[in-house]
Each structure stands twice: as C-alpha cells, then as structure tokens.
Design a protein around this motif. Structure first.
Motif, short mmCIF file in Angstrom:
data_model
loop_
_atom_site.label_atom_id
_atom_site.label_comp_id
_atom_site.label_asym_id
_atom_site.label_seq_id
_atom_site.Cartn_x
_atom_site.Cartn_y
_atom_site.Cartn_z
N ILE A 196 36.40 47.20 43.80
CA ILE A 196 36.55 46.67 42.44
C ILE A 196 35.19 46.65 41.77
O ILE A 196 34.23 46.10 42.32
CB ILE A 196 37.15 45.25 42.46
CG1 ILE A 196 38.60 45.30 42.93
CG2 ILE A 196 37.06 44.62 41.07
CD1 ILE A 196 39.23 43.93 43.10
N GLU A 197 35.10 47.29 40.62
CA GLU A 197 33.80 47.33 39.95
C GLU A 197 33.75 46.40 38.76
O GLU A 197 32.67 45.98 38.34
CB GLU A 197 33.47 48.76 39.53
CG GLU A 197 32.86 49.53 40.69
CD GLU A 197 32.85 51.01 40.44
OE1 GLU A 197 33.09 51.41 39.28
OE2 GLU A 197 32.61 51.75 41.41
N ASP A 198 34.91 46.08 38.20
CA ASP A 198 34.96 45.18 37.05
C ASP A 198 34.30 43.84 37.42
O ASP A 198 34.77 43.13 38.30
CB ASP A 198 36.43 44.94 36.68
CG ASP A 198 36.56 44.04 35.46
OD1 ASP A 198 35.52 43.56 34.98
OD2 ASP A 198 37.70 43.84 35.01
N PRO A 199 33.17 43.53 36.74
CA PRO A 199 32.46 42.30 37.12
C PRO A 199 33.29 41.05 36.87
O PRO A 199 32.98 39.98 37.41
CB PRO A 199 31.21 42.33 36.24
CG PRO A 199 31.53 43.27 35.13
CD PRO A 199 32.52 44.26 35.67
N LYS A 200 34.33 41.16 36.05
CA LYS A 200 35.16 39.98 35.81
C LYS A 200 36.22 39.83 36.90
O LYS A 200 36.98 38.87 36.91
CB LYS A 200 35.87 40.10 34.46
CG LYS A 200 34.93 39.96 33.30
CD LYS A 200 35.71 39.66 32.02
CE LYS A 200 34.90 39.99 30.79
NZ LYS A 200 35.21 41.35 30.28
N LEU A 201 36.29 40.82 37.78
CA LEU A 201 37.31 40.79 38.82
C LEU A 201 36.72 40.85 40.22
O LEU A 201 37.30 40.36 41.16
CB LEU A 201 38.25 41.99 38.61
CG LEU A 201 39.69 41.85 39.09
CD1 LEU A 201 40.36 40.66 38.44
CD2 LEU A 201 40.48 43.12 38.79
N ARG A 202 35.53 41.41 40.32
CA ARG A 202 34.95 41.63 41.66
C ARG A 202 34.51 40.29 42.26
O ARG A 202 33.75 39.55 41.66
CB ARG A 202 33.74 42.55 41.55
CG ARG A 202 33.12 42.89 42.91
CD ARG A 202 31.90 43.78 42.72
NE ARG A 202 31.17 43.99 43.98
CZ ARG A 202 31.45 44.94 44.85
NH1 ARG A 202 32.44 45.76 44.60
NH2 ARG A 202 30.75 45.06 45.96
N PRO A 203 35.00 40.00 43.47
CA PRO A 203 34.57 38.75 44.11
C PRO A 203 33.17 38.90 44.69
O PRO A 203 32.70 40.01 44.92
CB PRO A 203 35.60 38.56 45.23
CG PRO A 203 36.29 39.86 45.40
CD PRO A 203 35.96 40.76 44.26
N ASP A 204 32.47 37.77 44.84
CA ASP A 204 31.17 37.83 45.50
C ASP A 204 31.21 37.16 46.87
O ASP A 204 30.18 36.94 47.49
CB ASP A 204 30.06 37.24 44.62
CG ASP A 204 30.39 35.84 44.15
OD1 ASP A 204 31.53 35.40 44.35
OD2 ASP A 204 29.50 35.19 43.57
N LEU A 205 32.43 36.86 47.31
CA LEU A 205 32.60 36.35 48.67
C LEU A 205 34.03 36.67 49.11
O LEU A 205 34.96 36.57 48.31
CB LEU A 205 32.39 34.82 48.71
CG LEU A 205 32.58 34.16 50.09
CD1 LEU A 205 31.50 34.64 51.06
CD2 LEU A 205 32.55 32.66 49.97
N LEU A 206 34.17 37.10 50.37
CA LEU A 206 35.51 37.39 50.88
C LEU A 206 35.83 36.44 52.04
O LEU A 206 34.94 36.09 52.83
CB LEU A 206 35.61 38.84 51.40
CG LEU A 206 35.44 39.97 50.39
CD1 LEU A 206 35.66 41.32 51.09
CD2 LEU A 206 36.41 39.81 49.23
N ILE A 207 37.07 36.03 52.10
CA ILE A 207 37.56 35.29 53.27
C ILE A 207 38.75 36.06 53.83
O ILE A 207 39.69 36.38 53.09
CB ILE A 207 38.00 33.86 52.88
CG1 ILE A 207 36.82 33.05 52.35
CG2 ILE A 207 38.62 33.15 54.09
CD1 ILE A 207 37.21 31.67 51.84
N VAL A 208 38.66 36.42 55.11
CA VAL A 208 39.79 37.07 55.78
C VAL A 208 40.34 36.04 56.78
O VAL A 208 39.62 35.61 57.68
CB VAL A 208 39.34 38.35 56.51
CG1 VAL A 208 40.55 38.98 57.22
CG2 VAL A 208 38.72 39.33 55.52
N ALA A 209 41.56 35.63 56.52
CA ALA A 209 42.04 34.46 57.28
C ALA A 209 43.46 34.66 57.82
O ALA A 209 44.28 35.41 57.29
CB ALA A 209 42.00 33.22 56.40
#
Lengths: 510, 85
Positions: A196-209
C-alpha cells in the motif's frame, strides 16, 4: 465344465480389463486419506513427484503432479510421516495402482516439530532471525494494520486494548488463521499491507495475531511463506500467535514477539492518559521554573538598579558638555571658515602676478606723487624762505643806515642762513634722488630693460632651474614683450634654465 | 514572543510525538538545571510551550477507528469501515 466355463468366459482385451479395473478401483474408493511414512521420493525431470507411501507391511505408490509438488511448503523426504489425500487410481501401462495425491502434509507433532526445527535452521542460516534486521517500532503508530481473523476474540481483544490505551486507526486485513489456505492468505496480507503506497492508508505498524490452539492449528504461522513475508516486511511487525509458550516461525522473524494478542496491543501503543499527565507535568514544571527564574532575575535587577545611579544623573554631565560644545560648534566652524576664506582671498589676490604688477604700479604712482610733492614742497619751502629772506633783507636794509655793526652781524647771519638753506636743499634732493634710484631698481621692467628676462610656466614664474622640465611650454618675457618657447629635450634641466633669471642675480638686485 | 511563536510552530509541527516529547523533556531538564541565560531560557520556554501544544494536539486528536481491507474490482486493496463492534 472347465473348458465350458472357460469358453463361456467373455474374451477381453488387456486394455478392456485394465480399464475395468481402473473403473472399479476409482468407483470403490473415490477419495482417500492415508497416513504413511514416506519411502522412496523421486522428482522426475517433468516436475512430477513420485513417492512411496508405506507402513510396516505395505507400500502404495503415490504421485504428486508438478503443480502440487511445486507448492509443497515442506520437503517430502524418506522417513517423514505424512498424511496424503487424493484419489486412488491405476496406471494401466505398468499394472499399477496408485494414489494421485492432491494434498500432502506432515503428520504428527514429532514430525511437525522436526520440520519446524529444520526450517528454523534454514532461515537462521539466511540471517532472517538476526537482531540487526529488527526494526524499531513507532512510539505512537499512525495506523496499525492487523492481520487476523475478522471473527473471534482476537481482533476484539486487540481493539479493546488499543482503545483503552490509545485510540488508534486500525486497518484489519481479514484472513483465515487455520487450515490449508491460511498461510497463503497471511503471507499475502503482510505483503499486501507493505504494497500500500497511499499514505492515508499505509500502516506504520503491523500486528499478525491468532488466539491459542494446538500446534496443528497454529501451523500456518510456521510456514516458510508466512515467515518470509514477515521478514520482508518494510513495516515493523509484531507477531502474537497463540499463548506465551507457543513459539512459531513468524515469532523468530518478527520485529517484536508479543506473548498474546492483547500483549501486542499493549506493545503497539503507549497509554494516552499517562502521556497527557506527563505533558501536563512537564509544562507545569517549565512554567514554575520560568516564574522562579523571572522572580530571581527581577530581584537581581532591582538590587543592581538600586546600586546604579539613575541614567540621567550618570549622563547629565556629558549632556551638558555636549550641549555647550554643540552650541559653539556651528558659529565656531563658520567663523573659522570665514576667517580662513578671508585670509585665503587676501593672500590669493595678492599672490597673482597682476596684483604684484598693479602693486608695483601703485607704488610707482605713489612714489611719483611723493616725488612731485617733495619737489613742490621744496620749491614752496625755498620760495618761502627766499621771500622771508627778502623781507628780512628789506627790513635789514631799512635799518642798515642806523647801525653798522648790526649790519655786519646780519650779513654773517644771512650768509649762514643761506648756507643752511642750501645744505637742507641739497640733502633733500639727495634723498629724493636716491629714493628714485631705489624705485627704478625694483621696477621689474627696468631690470628687463637691462637684458634680463622672466620665464613663465603654466604654474607661474620659474624661479629655479628645477621648476622646469624638458618639454615644458614656457613664455619668456623681455622688456618689449613675450615669446613662447619650450624647454630643450634631454638636456639637464639645470642647463636649460641657465638662460633666464638666475636666482643669485635676482637676489643681488634687492 | 511573537517572533519565535511565528517561527517555531511550523517546525515543531513536523516533529513526531516522540521527538516532540523528548525535546520537551530536555527543555524542562535544561531549565531546571538553571544553567541557561535568561534570554535563551525565554526562547526555549516558548519552544517548550509550542512542543507541549503539539503533543497535546496529537494526543487529543487520537480516536478509535477500525477499517477493514476490501478489494475493488481490480483487486486493489481499499479500506471501508469494519463495523466489528
């Protein structure tokens, strides 16, 4: 009977029989699931994989077509316990029956653990577990991407804990977290968030749970494709799979391994209320320091200013001096200038040769008139004396007959008088004549008449040979007029200047 | 006040919360140590105030929002409200 029955038996071709066997087997078994230990495993050049499934007493051939074999996320090898699913069928060309495998997975915990160890070794050897690879987590993430099941407790736990601590923007990428398709979905969710490149959509942290479960349930997080996707994530990633004791492959490559999904939420964000308090405290401390500092500075300033004389007092003396000096400044300057200018005009007026000449002429005129007056006075004086003498002579003549002696005395007196008058006359004439000579001698024209010449340069009269340079335009003034000339070429200036008035001679004249 | 107040905020506003908080802490420490000139202390106080506001704004702006990734016809991911709760 035997021959009858033999003859009654319909005659089949091999292919017909083989086809019938095939139909029978396929019809009777359709789909099977079999647990087996892998025997010989061969991957043909075509990409198809041929493997023997066996137990202590029997062996069945299996084949995994190229498409399936290429997608195995473990390496089937001899001795590995597996569960194979597929269709039972025959291979008429070799009188073989076999399982066409459409799903193959390791069976049993021991096998799975062995497989996990093998993968761990492999990924560790690639450096994917290195601490240096781990990315720092953002202090306050702008947007948190969560890869998990949209249903169930896990996502709710995460959201609640986030909401309690620091309300955040969460992007959920729904995936299956169990079963055959789970690994692929999880892997593509991780790489999907990264793409995702859209800065309004791209997360800056991921949680895989994922919540707790058996090792088989959690197995998808041990798949290499998931671990690699997590390792390749540019976005910092927290893994939170199962319970605290459950370690899956993704936990080794993630940037932070949370023991539980709730733990992941806690690690993901700070507590907003605490931060608020911190900031209020900091700002309070800052304000009170400032107030204290101002108080202190003010006290110091007050003390210091008491010790100081007032600025007015300090400066009044200087002001007065300045006022007085500036009051005098204008007039003094003007006076000085006008005095200087007067002197200048006076001097410069007098400095001009014409002025010198007119001065000389004035003097000459004055001298002339003096001379005339002197001559006149002399004439008048002598005629007066003469008249007086005649008068006295007449009075004497009138008295002459009465006394002889007085007449003789008078004669003597007369002679003396006459001598005195003559002497006086002569002295005065001498003085006049010498004055006139003197005058003649200072008349420059007179000097010129005697053969001297004046040399004029552009800057005035040349008085010294040094005033002239070769090539200078000069004017030589004789008694009867001026001639233009130039100072000769390379000859030394002293020689060139010899002709005009030599300073020594000029001086002698005076 | 006006000069610094006009200059700093645009700069402060580019700071992350963490950077702003750290700077605010270091400003308070510096002021508390008391080894700052009065004029500098005024300047850094003003900066501190701007940092504080920046941090507070960031904290106050925080609100819970949950979106779900869905895919449009081209298969590109986009977000839509998840409505989980």
């Amino acid at each position: 009977m035997a021959s009858d029955s033999l003859s009654n038996l319909p005659e089949l071709t091999v292919s017909e029989l083989s086809g019938a066997v095939k139909r029978t087997i396929e019809g009777a078994f359709e789909r099977v699931r079999v647990r087996a230990e892998l025997g010989r495993v061969v991957t043909a050049r075509s990409g198809h994989m041929y493997l023997d499934l066996k137990d202590e007493r029997a062996t069945i051939s299996g084949v995994a077509w190229k498409g399936l074999a290429a997608g195995f996320n473990f390496r089937p090898e001899e001795g590995l316990e597996v569960i194979a699913e597929g269709k039972l069928s025959t291979f008429p060309g070799q009188s073989k029956y076999q399982i066409i495998i459409d799903r193959l997975e390791p069976a049993g915990v021991g096998a799975l653990m062995a497989l996990l160890e093998e993968r761990k070794k492999k990924l560790a050897a690639e450096g994917l577990f290195d601490e240096a690879r781990k990315k720092p987590l953002p202090y306050i993430p702008e947007r948190i991407g969560v890869v998990t099941s949209p249903t169930g407790a896990v996502i709710r736990d995460i959201l609640h804990r986030l909401s309690d601590r620091f309300p955040s923007h969460v992007l959920l990428w729904p995936v299956l977290v169990q079963g055959e398709k789970a690994a692929g979905q999880i892997a593509s969710a991780i790489s999907g968030f990264n793409s995702i490149e859209d800065p309004k959509l791209r997360p800056d942290l991921l949680i895989v749970a994922r919540g707790g479960g058996s090792i088989e349930d959690l197995w998808c997080f041990n798949e290499e494709v998931v671990a690699r996707a997590a390792a390749n994530s540019q976005i910092p990633l927290i893994s939170a799979v199962g319970h605290e004791t459950d370690w899956t492959l993704i936990d080794f490559v993630s940037d932070y391994r949370a023991p539980t999904p709730t733990g992941a939420a806690e690690r993901a964000v700070p507590v907003r209320a605490e931060l608020m308090t911190d900031i209020v405290n900091l700002s309070g401390r800052m304000s009170s320091i400032r107030a204290r500092q101002f108080d202190r500075a003010q006290t110091l300033l007050r003390a210091a200013s008491r010790a100081l004389r007032t600025p007015e007092a300090l400066l009044s003396g200087f002001w007065q001096r300045l006022d007085s000096a500036s009051a005098h400044l204008g007039p003094a300057l003007r006076n000085r200038i006008s005095a200087a200018s007067q002197r200048y005009h006076r001097l410069s007026g007098r400095l001009q040769p014409r002025a010198l000449r007119s001065l000389t002429t004035d003097r000459l005129k004055h001298l002339d008139s003096q001379q005339r007056r002197a001559a006149h006075a002399l004439r008048r004086a002598s005629s007066q004396k003469e008249a007086e003498l005649n008068r006295l002579a007449r009075r004497l003549a009138a008295q002459k007959p009465q006394t002889k002696a007085p007449a003789e005395a008078l004669e003597t007196q007369l002679a003396r008088l006459s001598q005195a008058a003559q002497r006086l006359n002569e002295r005065k004439r001498d003085r006049l004549v010498s004055a006139f000579r003197m005058l003649e001698s200072v008349n420059p024209k007179g000097v010129l008449a005697r053969g001297y010449a004046l040399v004029h340069t552009e800057s005035g009269l040349a008085r010294r040979a040094g005033d002239l340079n070769p090539g200078d335009a000069i004017q030589i003034e004789f008694a009867d007029g001026k001639k233009a000339a130039a100072v000769g070429g390379k000859a030394s200036p002293r020689k060139a200047a010899k002709k005009p008035s030599a300073p020594g001679k000029q001086g002698d004249l005076f | 006040m006006s000069d610094t107040a006009e200059k700093s905020p645009p700069y402060v506003s580019t700071l992350s919360f963490e950077a702003a908080l750290k700077e605010l802490e270091s400003i308070v420490e510096k002021l508390e140590r008391g080894d700052v000139e009065l004029e500098e202390s005024i300047a850094i106080y003003e900066r501190g105030a701007a940092l504080k506001k920046h941090c507070e704004d960031k904290l106050k702006a925080a609100q819970m929002k949950v979106d779900k990734i869905v895919f449009d016809e081209d298969g590109a991911p986009k977000a839509e409200p998840a409505g989980l709760d």
